[in-house]
Design an enzyme around this catalytic site. Sequence first.
Site, short mmCIF file in Angstrom:
data_model
loop_
_atom_site.label_atom_id
_atom_site.label_comp_id
_atom_site.label_asym_id
_atom_site.label_seq_id
_atom_site.Cartn_x
_atom_site.Cartn_y
_atom_site.Cartn_z
N HIS A 205 -11.83 -4.59 -21.28
CA HIS A 205 -12.58 -2.94 -21.05
C HIS A 205 -12.34 -2.81 -19.43
O HIS A 205 -13.31 -2.02 -18.99
CB HIS A 205 -13.64 -3.04 -22.15
CG HIS A 205 -14.66 -3.76 -20.92
ND1 HIS A 205 -15.76 -5.23 -20.82
CD2 HIS A 205 -15.72 -3.24 -19.93
CE1 HIS A 205 -16.84 -5.21 -20.36
NE2 HIS A 205 -16.67 -4.84 -19.78
C1 UD1 Z 1 -20.21 -0.13 -18.87
C2 UD1 Z 1 -19.77 0.11 -17.80
C3 UD1 Z 1 -19.15 -1.22 -18.21
C4 UD1 Z 1 -19.58 -2.69 -18.62
C5 UD1 Z 1 -19.27 -1.57 -19.82
C6 UD1 Z 1 -19.66 -2.72 -20.38
C7 UD1 Z 1 -20.23 1.95 -16.03
C8 UD1 Z 1 -19.42 2.46 -15.12
N1 UD1 Z 1 -19.19 0.99 -17.17
O1 UD1 Z 1 -18.57 0.03 -19.76
O2 UD1 Z 1 -19.38 -1.73 -15.89
O3 UD1 Z 1 -18.92 -3.82 -18.79
O4 UD1 Z 1 -19.68 -1.00 -20.76
O5 UD1 Z 1 -19.41 -2.48 -22.10
O6 UD1 Z 1 -21.37 2.07 -16.02
N2 UD1 Z 1 -18.20 5.24 -25.65
C9 UD1 Z 1 -18.02 4.83 -27.39
N3 UD1 Z 1 -19.51 4.82 -27.55
C10 UD1 Z 1 -20.10 4.04 -27.01
C11 UD1 Z 1 -20.35 3.62 -25.37
C12 UD1 Z 1 -18.31 4.20 -24.99
O7 UD1 Z 1 -16.69 4.71 -27.42
O8 UD1 Z 1 -21.14 3.91 -27.58
C13 UD1 Z 1 -16.25 5.31 -25.23
C14 UD1 Z 1 -16.97 6.81 -25.14
O9 UD1 Z 1 -15.46 7.32 -24.65
C15 UD1 Z 1 -16.55 6.33 -22.96
C16 UD1 Z 1 -16.01 5.42 -22.57
O10 UD1 Z 1 -16.43 4.25 -24.46
O11 UD1 Z 1 -16.43 7.57 -22.51
C17 UD1 Z 1 -16.21 4.54 -21.99
O12 UD1 Z 1 -17.68 3.88 -22.03
P1 UD1 Z 1 -19.07 4.15 -20.34
O13 UD1 Z 1 -20.18 3.96 -20.33
O14 UD1 Z 1 -18.82 5.46 -19.14
O15 UD1 Z 1 -18.16 3.05 -19.67
P2 UD1 Z 1 -17.63 1.33 -20.24
O16 UD1 Z 1 -16.39 1.38 -20.37
O17 UD1 Z 1 -18.02 1.44 -21.64
N1 UDP Z 2 -20.75 -8.61 -26.09
C1 UDP Z 2 -20.48 -9.35 -28.22
N2 UDP Z 2 -19.88 -8.37 -28.21
C2 UDP Z 2 -18.66 -8.17 -28.14
C3 UDP Z 2 -19.16 -8.08 -26.66
C4 UDP Z 2 -19.87 -8.74 -25.92
O1 UDP Z 2 -21.98 -8.88 -28.23
O2 UDP Z 2 -17.74 -7.95 -28.74
C5 UDP Z 2 -21.71 -8.96 -25.33
C6 UDP Z 2 -21.59 -10.74 -24.95
O3 UDP Z 2 -22.15 -12.08 -25.41
C7 UDP Z 2 -22.76 -10.21 -23.40
C8 UDP Z 2 -22.43 -8.90 -23.50
O4 UDP Z 2 -21.64 -8.34 -24.89
O5 UDP Z 2 -23.59 -11.34 -23.63
C9 UDP Z 2 -21.69 -9.22 -22.69
O6 UDP Z 2 -21.27 -7.31 -22.24
P1 UDP Z 2 -19.73 -6.63 -21.76
O7 UDP Z 2 -18.65 -7.56 -21.20
O8 UDP Z 2 -19.61 -5.24 -22.41
O9 UDP Z 2 -20.28 -6.50 -20.35
P2 UDP Z 2 -19.85 -6.26 -18.84
O10 UDP Z 2 -20.62 -8.60 -18.84
O11 UDP Z 2 -18.77 -7.02 -18.59
O12 UDP Z 2 -20.67 -5.73 -17.82
#
Ligand code: UD1
Ligand code: UDP
Length: 376
Positions: A205
């Site tokens: 991601h």
């Molecule tokens: C964010 C965090 C990242 C983290 C990740 C965990 C930042 C800058 N990034 O990235 O560090 O590893 O979360 O998963 O804060 N979206 C949905 N549904 C949701 C949430 C997001 O559809 O519930 C989609 C939207 O199109 C959104 C995109 O995902 O624009 C990105 O979401 P965003 O929270 O901006 O960043 P992540 O890539 O999720």
């Molecule tokens: N995780 C989860 N379901 C998934 C992928 C990740 O529950 O499909 C959990 C994982 O076990 C960990 C946390 O989400 O506890 C990590 O989050 P993510 O990878 O979204 O973010 P990051 O750690 O890279 O910021």
Amino acid sequence: MPRIICVAGARPNFMKVKPVMDALEARGAEVVLVHTGQHYDAAMNDVFFRDLGLRPPDRHLGTGSGTHAEQTARVMTAFEPVVGELAPAAVVVVGDVTSTLACALVAAKAGVPVGHVEAGLRSRDWSMPEEVNRVVTDRLSDLLFAPSPDAVGNLRAEGYHDDQIHLAGNVMIDTLYANLERALASDALHRHGLTDGGYALATLHRPANVDDTGMLSGLLRALGEVARRLTVVLPVHPRTAVRLEQVGLPGGIRLVPPAGYLDFIALQASARLVLTDSGGVQEETTALGVPCLTLRDSTERPITLTDGTNVLVGRDPDRIVATAARVLADPPLKRSPALWDGHAGARIADALLAHLAAPVRPRPTDARGVLTVALQ
Ligand code: UD1
Ligand code: UDP
């Protein structure tokens, strides 16, 4: 007892905030859980409240998705009046997401002490949005709760004083240990049609990996090669879901929706190999003793390489495939870093409450002076 706001906003925050909240409440603090609303899908949000036994947020800011500036501004605008109204003794932020930085900035300007859980991690890749969030959040924080000695070293090198730095251990591992038995007893493998040790688990991601279709295609090609010998299960993050529609998917990769916490821990624990660009997954595989390949050029969690089961493999497809073959033939031994012991939340609560009882004033000008010298 003091009123303390704990902030959570995105998937990796929920498992980090829970042990800190529990430990603060066990010591009599009044905890207010503020959810920024950065993540909101049932599979990215609701399931974690259920699985972790996290109570519903006391305040929900409902900020949703947007560009970095939009999201930061919305969280700040919504959080500022909450801080004004509740007048907390401290604000605790966790991790490195946009919500972490936005709330730390509001609290610092309101003169409220900030505690940063997971302080001091550095990838040294300034193109990562999380690296900007980490460095700035630490700068805004009065208490820096480091998960590992390398993080303490980074903070000292940047000029922070020892009275601000607390080597607390890893809260994510507190939550892992608290839920492992329930996760292992679940029927997650059966529901996914998998057997213990009979598959590889992947997550992707990071914007640098998935926003560029050429890069994403290369990584999928590597996963497809691994899938020739071992089914690859890929729970798809919403950011990645959009991009997957634009690229071809090699055979053998099984796409599934984002997994709930208990299911995902069960899937990690029984995987023969994990391939990921997640921060938290690097840590959980280390604690579980499961081989992990990190599909990135850097990691802010080097302790998982030196004291765990993680291999930083980069993003070259051929290198990923060759390293996967090597690790499958000769898996690393299970080791676990010191203080990843299930008690990090308790150490953080003790240090925070002790600080509030007898505050040590941060010395921002000193820190900035030393930081400037360190960066030259
Ligand atoms: C964010 C965090 C990242 C983290 C990740 C965990 C930042 C800058 N990034 O990235 O560090 O590893 O979360 O998963 O804060 N979206 C949905 N549904 C949701 C949430 C997001 O559809 O519930 C989609 C939207 O199109 C959104 C995109 O995902 O624009 C990105 O979401 P965003 O929270 O901006 O960043 P992540 O890539 O999720
Ligand atoms: N995780 C989860 N379901 C998934 C992928 C990740 O529950 O499909 C959990 C994982 O076990 C960990 C946390 O989400 O506890 C990590 O989050 P993510 O990878 O979204 O973010 P990051 O750690 O890279 O910021």
